[in-house]
Design a protein around this motif. Structure first.
Motif, short mmCIF file in Angstrom:
data_model
loop_
_atom_site.label_atom_id
_atom_site.label_comp_id
_atom_site.label_asym_id
_atom_site.label_seq_id
_atom_site.Cartn_x
_atom_site.Cartn_y
_atom_site.Cartn_z
N LEU B 124 59.90 10.40 15.64
CA LEU B 124 59.29 11.44 14.80
C LEU B 124 57.97 11.93 15.39
N SER B 125 57.75 11.67 16.69
CA SER B 125 56.46 12.03 17.29
C SER B 125 56.12 13.50 17.10
N ASP B 126 57.15 14.36 17.15
CA ASP B 126 56.88 15.80 17.00
C ASP B 126 56.55 16.19 15.57
N ALA B 127 56.90 15.32 14.63
CA ALA B 127 56.71 15.65 13.22
C ALA B 127 55.57 14.87 12.60
N ALA B 128 54.77 14.18 13.44
CA ALA B 128 53.78 13.23 12.92
C ALA B 128 52.78 13.87 11.96
N THR B 129 52.48 15.15 12.15
CA THR B 129 51.48 15.78 11.29
C THR B 129 52.12 16.66 10.22
N LYS B 130 53.44 16.53 10.07
CA LYS B 130 54.10 17.35 9.04
C LYS B 130 54.12 16.61 7.71
N ARG B 131 54.14 17.39 6.65
CA ARG B 131 54.25 16.81 5.31
C ARG B 131 55.73 16.60 4.98
N PRO B 132 56.03 15.67 4.05
CA PRO B 132 57.43 15.38 3.71
C PRO B 132 58.24 16.63 3.34
#
Lengths: 265, 257
Positions: B124-132
């Motif tokens: 999930l490295s690409d989504a680390a700063t995304k909200r659920p």
């Protein structure tokens, strides 16, 4: 979905036009009534002519008793801000407490329901008698008015926190302060904003009435003076100003609420 | 050797008339991977909640390390069925909430490294700063799993953790889970409806009878040799026997209910 996506430009004028139709219709009716002299009302043109000088010296102070409408509006808004701010300071912690603790809920709920059922203006005489100051009495009324919706909605917000969040807090054995900061407060914010919207709406309605009764300088007293001078034109203008300010306040809270992160769908 | 987790004559009722679990006796040893199968509503999730300490037995007792379970704790971490991610925190912050609480002795740099590593494991490295809200259901499940694994619990309680994942992601995560739990010696109790998943991951498969008043029907000891992988287990002679056993069990119960 696709239609709004495909032709936003074409739909936009209609979207803006629709809310203008009822006021235009009302304006037409108003004009008709005054033109045929059915009712003793100033015509739209007369009222429009009043606006020029009124707004021209909106922020002028000729004498202590002759203050521009802009300042009067600011006085009223200031009172709402102070009363509402105090209600937030007291209401949010109280609402959180009632939401979290069943005992607090049991203790406070009936009293809050009682206060809620009383017309806000009924508190004015109590305020005047106990505070001996019409300014403070008005603030007191705004405070009481704003308090109930804020407390009730904050408590409701805590009650509607999904059970899973509590389970997570329990499993991780999170400290109370972390649960409050990371879970309870953010989860309660949407309900708090609902409470704030309701509070502010009522507070704005009540301040006008309170000023009419106490004579404290502000938009309410302006309405009352216009009525005493039988200046119906000014009365109509001030009603419009009050309405538009109310909409602006409501939009302010809505904008604030929109800037909050959304729940997981 | 005493069991790490133990159910002794456990019964669970939510009201006087509705018995969810009855007469549960079970020992789970350290490092074991136990899978629970059974029909929907047979009390599998309740059994997991009892282990977590989120629910208390109506009679009998659940033990962890020989001590009665009276409350939840991060050493028995749960991966919830509905993920339970906080919507106002991004992926990193959701995991950090657990890591900051549990790894109190680690320096901030160490904690960041723990979080980075686990985010990498679940890809999930690409989504680390995304909200659920910006993630798919499968991605959210992976965050939930990452949050649980990051704090290296003694016991991991999983409630259908891979149900929202597509096949490719599921295989990859199953193997990552298997590897991490073996490496860290984590004891796992997992609920699943997927027979192949049960056979791939488990040391023992516990079959629960249909509710109400579910109890343990029987236990399959998974004899497939380790290390296992998704492709090779199907070649083992025992595989089809156990698979058939499970299928038959699930089918029979369907007829009863």
């Amino acid at each position: 979905m696709t239609t709004t996506f495909d032709m936003p430009e074409r739909r936009l004028p209609v979207q803006w036009l629709l809310p203008c139709l009822p006021p235009i219709a009302l304006l037409g009716l108003w004009w008709l009534v005054t033109a045929t002299a059915i009712a003793d009302l100033p015509s739209p043109a007369t009222v429009l002519a009043l606006c020029g000088p009124l707004f021209g010296k909106a922020f002028s102070v000729a004498s202590p008793s002759d203050i521009g409408i802009g300042w009067l509006l600011c006085y009223s808004l200031g009172r709402v801000a102070v009363g509402f701010g105090c209600a937030l300071l007291v209401g949010v912690p109280l609402g959180l407490w009632i939401g979290i603790s069943p005992k607090a809920s049991r203790a406070f709920d009936p009293s809050i329901q009682l206060v809620k059922s009383v017309s806000p203006l009924a508190w004015l005489p109590i305020g005047l008698a106990s505070l001996h100051n019409s300014e403070l009495a008005a603030l007191f009324v705004i405070f009481i008015t704003s308090l109930c919706p804020i407390v009730l909605n904050t408590a409701l917000g805590v009650h509607s926190i999904p059970k899973g969040y509590w389970n997570l807090a329990q499993v991780l054995d999170l400290p109370k302060s972390t649960v409050l900061r990371q879970i309870i407060i953010p989860a309660t914010l949407p309900n708090l904003f609902t409470g704030m919207r309701i509070s502010l709406g009522i507070a704005w309605m009540v301040i006008v009435a309170a000023e009419m009764l106490t004579g404290a300088q502000g938009i309410g007293a302006f309405v009352w003076n216009a009525w005493n001078n039988l200046d119906l034109g000014l009365l109509i203008v001030s009603i419009l100003i009050i309405g538009l300010t109310g909409i602006a306040l409501d939009q302010l809270i809505t904008k604030l609420a929109r800037s909050m992160p959304k729940e997981t769908p | 050797m005493t069991a790490l987790l133990e159910f002794r004559h456990v019964e669970k009722r939510f009201t006087a008339s509705s018995c969810v679990l009855s007469n549960i006796d079970l020992e789970i040893h350290a490092g074991e991977f136990v899978v629970l199968v059974g029909h929907s509503g047979c009390g599998k999730s309740t059994l997991l909640s009892l282990l977590a300490g989120l629910e208390m037995a109506s009679s009998g007792q659940v033990y962890y390390q020989g001590i009665p379970v009276t409350r939840p704790g991060p050493e028995r971490m749960v991966v919830f069925q509905d993920h339970c991610l906080l919507p106002w925190l991004n992926v990193r912050e959701n995991i950090a909430l657990a890591v900051d609480r549990v790894c109190v002795d680690a320096t901030p740099t160490d904690r960041a490294a723990i979080i980075d590593r686990i985010i990498e494991v679940v890809e999930l490295s690409d989504a680390a700063t995304k909200r659920p809200a910006q993630l798919s259901g499968g991605m959210r499940q992976r965050v939930g799993l990452a949050r649980a694994l990051a704090i290296r619990p003694k016991v991991l309680l999983l409630d259908e953790p891979f149900s929202a994942l597509d096949a490719a992601n599921r295989y990859q995560l199953q193997e990552a889970l298997m590897q991490l739990c073996a490496e860290l010696g984590i004891t796992v109790v997992m609920i699943t409806h997927d027979i192949d998943e049960a056979l791939l991951l488990s040391d023992r498969i516990i079959k629960l009878t249909p509710g109400p008043a579910s109890t343990i029907h029987s236990i399959i000891k998974n004899t497939l040799p380790k290390p296992r992988n998704t492709l090779e287990i199907a070649n083992h002679p025992d595989y089809y026997q156990m698979r058939k056993d499970l299928l038959q069990f699930l089918k029979e119960r369907q007829r009863i209910s």
